[in-house]
Enzyme design. Structure first.
Site, mmCIF file in Angstrom:
data_model
loop_
_atom_site.group_PDB
_atom_site.id
_atom_site.type_symbol
_atom_site.label_atom_id
_atom_site.label_comp_id
_atom_site.label_asym_id
_atom_site.label_seq_id
_atom_site.Cartn_x
_atom_site.Cartn_y
_atom_site.Cartn_z
ATOM 1 N N ASN A 65 1.456 3.316 -2.976
ATOM 2 C CA ASN A 65 2.068 3.712 -4.247
ATOM 3 C C ASN A 65 1.616 5.101 -4.693
ATOM 4 O OD1 ASN A 65 3.391 1.259 -4.415
ATOM 5 N ND2 ASN A 65 1.870 0.323 -5.757
ATOM 6 N N GLY A 66 0.304 5.348 -4.577
ATOM 7 C CA GLY A 66 -0.239 6.632 -5.010
ATOM 8 C C GLY A 66 0.296 7.793 -4.191
ATOM 9 N N LEU A 71 -6.915 -4.996 7.323
ATOM 10 C CA LEU A 71 -6.586 -6.112 6.429
ATOM 11 C C LEU A 71 -7.086 -5.904 5.006
ATOM 12 C CD1 LEU A 71 -7.078 -9.500 8.323
ATOM 13 C CD2 LEU A 71 -5.020 -8.663 7.198
ATOM 14 N N ASP A 83 0.831 -1.202 0.000
ATOM 15 C CA ASP A 83 0.000 0.000 0.000
ATOM 16 C C ASP A 83 0.866 1.254 0.000
ATOM 17 O OD1 ASP A 83 -2.343 1.433 0.038
ATOM 18 O OD2 ASP A 83 -2.659 1.252 2.201
ATOM 19 N N ARG A 141 1.722 -4.685 6.401
ATOM 20 C CA ARG A 141 1.026 -3.671 5.611
ATOM 21 C C ARG A 141 1.820 -2.372 5.663
ATOM 22 N NH1 ARG A 141 -5.164 -2.391 4.322
ATOM 23 N NH2 ARG A 141 -4.758 -0.581 2.998
ATOM 24 N N ARG A 167 -0.197 8.935 -10.131
ATOM 25 C CA ARG A 167 -0.265 7.727 -9.303
ATOM 26 C C ARG A 167 0.409 6.531 -9.971
ATOM 27 N NH1 ARG A 167 -3.828 7.276 -5.159
ATOM 28 N NH2 ARG A 167 -4.276 5.110 -5.713
ATOM 29 N N ASN A 227 -10.681 -3.033 -6.073
ATOM 30 C CA ASN A 227 -9.872 -2.061 -6.819
ATOM 31 C C ASN A 227 -10.441 -1.715 -8.191
ATOM 32 O OD1 ASN A 227 -6.637 -3.232 -5.553
ATOM 33 N ND2 ASN A 227 -8.004 -1.655 -4.766
ATOM 34 N N TRP A 228 -11.417 -2.483 -8.660
ATOM 35 C CA TRP A 228 -12.033 -2.167 -9.948
ATOM 36 C C TRP A 228 -12.748 -0.821 -9.924
ATOM 37 C CZ3 TRP A 228 -10.527 -4.922 -13.954
ATOM 38 C CH2 TRP A 228 -10.140 -6.255 -13.765
#
Length: 249
Positions: free
Chosen positions: A27-28, A204, A25, A197, A38, A73-74
């Site tokens: 990246n953006g 989670l 988690d 994480r 992003r 994530n879609w």
């Protein structure tokens, strides 16, 4: 054969978790801090994954499950989703040779029906190329959702009961585990010992809810593209300071 440096590092760390799960988690946010789009962060995260995988392999980790794309994530912007779906193609094209040289075996969990054809083709090619390798299993959770996984397992079990292949009394925790997507993993390493994480989030996010019942959790504010070898070693050192009780005193 481990080099002297790898052996020395293992000795200092102590017990090495056999199965590590990582929620990659941040990246953006990493890209935003650098005034970049992003997708720039997702590309940098790909390089971090390669380094972490090789490090884990050298340490003797058996399974590394990485949360690459969730079923939720879609709902992200379409251009970002399209870029993320192309990342496995770029990752495998760039890194499969070195992973193969390091005896890494690539596998995956998740629903493949929505994956683009080129993404699925790249994934299947990487799986096929590394299928005889006997080292670390790099297990991609791609279009994966833990609740959907459990729901699917329940449906299959119910159907087997209806078909008289199972009696209700046969249903145990071990049997349920055999219907989950992680059933392809070695039995002793199906459940993560340690879940990491990045980015400071403390949840989670539907990642391996069944398998993580007795996992240790490590949350770090480090954003995923900055999570390299030193950060992995720090997480494992923290894991070694804990006493796993599995519900016992």
């Amino acid at each position: 054969m481990f080099g002297l440096k790898a052996k020395s590092t293992k000795k200092v760390l102590g017990s090495i978790p056999k199965h590590i799960g990582i929620i990659m988690d941040g990246n953006g946010r990493w890209a935003k801090k650098r005034l970049k789009p992003r997708v720039f962060g997702h590309k940098a995260g790909m390089d971090a994954l390669q380094e972490v995988t090789i490090t884990a392999s050298e340490l003797g980790v058996k399974v590394l499950t990485v949360y690459a794309f969730s079923t939720e994530n879609w709902s992200r912007p379409q251009d970002e989703v399209s870029f993320i779906m192309n990342l496995p193609v770029a990752f495998f094209d760039k890194y499969v040779p070195v992973l193969h040289e390091n005896n890494v075996k690539i596998q995956m969990i998740g629903e493949t029906s929505r994956l683009p054809e080129d993404t699925l083709a790249a994934l299947n090619a990487a799986i096929d190329k590394t299928k005889r390798n006997t080292g670390l299993i790099l297990n991609f959770a791609l279009n994966y959702g833990g609740r959907a996984e459990i729901t699917s397992a329940v449906r299959f079990i119910a159907q087997d009961v209806l078909d008289a292949k199972l009696n209700p009394g046969d249903i145990t925790e071990d049997l349920i585990a055999n219907y989950l997507m992680t059933d392809h993993l070695p039995y002793l390493y199906r459940d993560p010992d340690l879940i990491i994480r990045t980015s400071g989030e403390l949840r989670l996010s539907n990642f391996l809810p069944w398998q993580s019942a007795y996992s240790e959790f490590y949350f770090t504010p480090v954003l995923w593209p900055d999570f390299k070898k030193a950060e992995l070693l720090k997480a494992i050192a923290d894991y070694n300071r804990r006493q796993r009780r599995f519900g016992k005193v």
